[in-house]
Design a protein around this motif. Structure first.
Motif, PDB file in Angstrom:
ATOM      1  N   ILE A  16       0.869  -1.183   0.000  1.00 31.46           N
ATOM      2  CA  ILE A  16       0.000   0.000   0.000  1.00 31.46           C
ATOM      3  C   ILE A  16       0.898   1.222   0.000  1.00 31.46           C
ATOM      4  CG2 ILE A  16      -1.612   1.382   1.390  1.00 31.46           C
ATOM      5  CD1 ILE A  16      -2.558  -1.273   2.667  1.00 31.46           C
ATOM      6  N   GLU A  17       0.605   2.160  -0.883  1.00 30.01           N
ATOM      7  CA  GLU A  17       1.404   3.391  -0.861  1.00 30.01           C
ATOM      8  C   GLU A  17       0.545   4.606  -1.193  1.00 30.01           C
ATOM      9  OE1 GLU A  17       4.993   3.428  -3.242  1.00 30.01           O
ATOM     10  OE2 GLU A  17       5.876   4.752  -1.715  1.00 30.01           O
ATOM     11  N   PHE A  18       0.381   5.472  -0.192  1.00 27.25           N
ATOM     12  CA  PHE A  18      -0.268   6.771  -0.403  1.00 27.25           C
ATOM     13  C   PHE A  18       0.865   7.777  -0.634  1.00 27.25           C
ATOM     14  CE2 PHE A  18      -4.731   6.522   1.172  1.00 27.25           C
ATOM     15  CZ  PHE A  18      -4.722   5.284   1.786  1.00 27.25           C
ATOM     16  N   ALA A  19       0.799   8.507  -1.729  1.00 22.72           N
ATOM     17  CA  ALA A  19       1.836   9.516  -1.993  1.00 22.72           C
ATOM     18  C   ALA A  19       1.161  10.849  -2.259  1.00 22.72           C
ATOM     19  CB  ALA A  19       2.693   9.092  -3.181  1.00 22.72           C
ATOM     20  N   SER A  37       2.928   4.272   3.849  1.00 25.07           N
ATOM     21  CA  SER A  37       3.033   3.004   3.120  1.00 25.07           C
ATOM     22  C   SER A  37       3.057   1.836   4.088  1.00 25.07           C
ATOM     23  CB  SER A  37       4.253   3.000   2.202  1.00 25.07           C
ATOM     24  OG  SER A  37       5.405   3.147   2.951  1.00 25.07           O
ATOM     25  N   VAL A  38       2.631   0.685   3.577  1.00 27.85           N
ATOM     26  CA  VAL A  38       2.562  -0.544   4.372  1.00 27.85           C
ATOM     27  C   VAL A  38       3.268  -1.640   3.584  1.00 27.85           C
ATOM     28  CG1 VAL A  38       0.996  -2.241   5.418  1.00 27.85           C
ATOM     29  CG2 VAL A  38       0.342   0.171   5.367  1.00 27.85           C
ATOM     30  N   ALA A  39       4.132  -2.377   4.276  1.00 23.58           N
ATOM     31  CA  ALA A  39       4.867  -3.462   3.606  1.00 23.58           C
ATOM     32  C   ALA A  39       4.006  -4.716   3.515  1.00 23.58           C
ATOM     33  CB  ALA A  39       6.137  -3.764   4.397  1.00 23.58           C
ATOM     34  N   THR A  73      -1.379   3.457  -4.597  1.00 26.05           N
ATOM     35  CA  THR A  73      -1.208   2.181  -5.308  1.00 26.05           C
ATOM     36  C   THR A  73      -1.397   1.011  -4.351  1.00 26.05           C
ATOM     37  OG1 THR A  73       1.171   2.284  -4.925  1.00 26.05           O
ATOM     38  CG2 THR A  73       0.398   3.043  -7.081  1.00 26.05           C
ATOM     39  N   LEU A  74      -1.897  -0.068  -4.943  1.00 28.83           N
ATOM     40  CA  LEU A  74      -2.042  -1.335  -4.218  1.00 28.83           C
ATOM     41  C   LEU A  74      -1.240  -2.369  -4.999  1.00 28.83           C
ATOM     42  CD1 LEU A  74      -3.864  -2.755  -1.915  1.00 28.83           C
ATOM     43  CD2 LEU A  74      -5.038  -3.686  -3.882  1.00 28.83           C
ATOM     44  N   ALA A  75      -0.222  -2.919  -4.377  1.00 23.94           N
ATOM     45  CA  ALA A  75       0.678  -3.852  -5.061  1.00 23.94           C
ATOM     46  C   ALA A  75       1.123  -3.252  -6.405  1.00 23.94           C
ATOM     47  CB  ALA A  75      -0.016  -5.186  -5.279  1.00 23.94           C
ATOM     48  N   GLY A  76       1.414  -1.971  -6.392  1.00 21.69           N
ATOM     49  CA  GLY A  76       1.915  -1.300  -7.591  1.00 21.69           C
ATOM     50  C   GLY A  76       0.824  -0.850  -8.550  1.00 21.69           C
ATOM     51  N   MET A  77      -0.421  -1.254  -8.287  1.00 18.17           N
ATOM     52  CA  MET A  77      -1.517  -0.909  -9.206  1.00 18.17           C
ATOM     53  C   MET A  77      -2.125   0.434  -8.788  1.00 18.17           C
ATOM     54  SD  MET A  77      -4.805  -3.359 -10.090  1.00 18.17           S
ATOM     55  CE  MET A  77      -4.599  -4.134  -8.528  1.00 18.17           C
ATOM     56  N   PRO A  78      -2.083   1.454  -9.680  1.00 14.25           N
ATOM     57  CA  PRO A  78      -2.632   2.760  -9.268  1.00 14.25           C
ATOM     58  C   PRO A  78      -4.155   2.742  -9.214  1.00 14.25           C
ATOM     59  CG  PRO A  78      -1.790   2.870 -11.526  1.00 14.25           C
ATOM     60  CD  PRO A  78      -1.516   1.469 -11.023  1.00 14.25           C
TER      61      PRO A  78
END
Ligand SMILES: Nc1ncnc2c1ncn2[C@@H]1O[C@H](COP(=O)(O)OP(=O)(O)OP(=O)(O)O)[C@@H](O)[C@H]1O
Length: 265
Positions: A16-19, A37-39, A73-78
């Motif tokens: 998970i990545e909020f930018a 972000s979450v690993a 993004t979730l697993a790189g998917m925007p």
């Protein structure tokens, strides 16, 4: 002696990545340039005052709320698609695809009252994933056994206690085999004597290495016990974060100290 060649190992990208995400409800800005972000496999708890935006973070991840700026993004998917339409800036198909990787357990169990327990759990794998009925039912029966409700599969939600309904809701979320499981105050609507049974199911899930979990909870002892990382959330941003032991025993920020003193007494 030959020198051993060093192999560069790429760290896994976050799941998970909020930018720089900004979320507004009309004139109210709830998240402002939010970065988080979450690993993969990490168990993260968000704690903080009421109205600070914790549930909004989960609802955005579940595609229940659009956001206005930034990238998620979730697993790189925007989440946003090139040419996608408002308010999500994504097509319905794209949102469905993202949502199929995310499970969410709500405060109010949200079970379908007219369906049996088994059908509640079977419905999404059958309709969304298109699994054959036999396979979907096997999966549901296994999950109901895991949450200790195998004998209740033919009951209706109204015949169950709140704790049992919430355990069905957990089985239902897991039936989609999500990569990420979100819990939004899963015990807040329960009588105190029913909280333990739900926490014990979540505790079991927390020991699964592959499952990423993001929890919003007011159960501080539980947050301390199951999380790899606790984030203190205030006014739409993370004020302080770290390992639970450190956050609970030696918070650094005055706001975190004040909050913990108020909830722990
Ligand atoms: N659909 C909505 N429309 C307008 N404002 C909203 C909406 N949903 C949330 N808000 C506002 O956004 C802010 C953040 O709400 P959110 O529910 O994310 O906070 P929270 O930290 O989860 O609170 P709590 O711990 O009480 O659940 C609050 O001021 C809330 O009133």
């Amino acid at each position: 002696m030959t020198e051993t060649a060093k192999v560069a190992i790429d760290p896994q990208p976050p799941i998970i990545e909020f930018a720089g995400v900004t979320k507004r409800f009309g004139a109210l800005t709830v998240l402002d340039d939010f970065n988080f972000s979450v690993a993969r496999g990490e168990k993260v708890t968000l704690i903080g005052p009421s109205g600070s935006g914790k549930s909004t973070v989960l609802r955005i991840l579940m595609t229940l709320e659009p956001f206005q700026e930034g990238r998620l993004t979730l697993a790189g998917m925007p989440y946003h698609e090139e040419g996608g339409h408002a308010p999500f800036k994504a097509s319905d198909g794209h949102l469905r695809q993202i949502r199929s990787h995310v499970g969410m357990v709500f405060q109010s169990f949200n079970l379908f009252p007219h369906m049996t327990v088994l059908r509640n759990v079977v419905e999404a794998p059958l309709r969304v994933l298109g699994l054959p009925r036999g396979e979907a039912e096997c999966r549901a029966v296994d999950l109901l056994a895991m949450v200790g409700l195998a004998d209740k599969k033919d009951h209706y939600p109204a015949q169950l206690s709140g704790g049992q309904q919430q355990r069905v809701a957990i089985a239902r979320a897991l039936a989609m085999r999500p990569r990420v499981l979100l819990f939004d105050e899963p015990t807040s609507a329960l009588d105190p004597q029913l909280v333990g049974e739900v926490l014990s199911v979540i505790r079991g899930l927390a020991s699964e290495h592959d499952l990423t979990m993001l929890l919003v909870t007011h159960e501080m002892r539980f947050a301390r016990e199951v999380s790899d990382r606790v984030c203190f959330f205030d006014k739409g941003r993370i004020c302080e974060q770290g390992e639970p032991e450190r956050i609970f025993s030696a918070p650094e920020q005055p706001r975190t100290r004040e909050f913990l003193a108020s909830v722990l007494g």
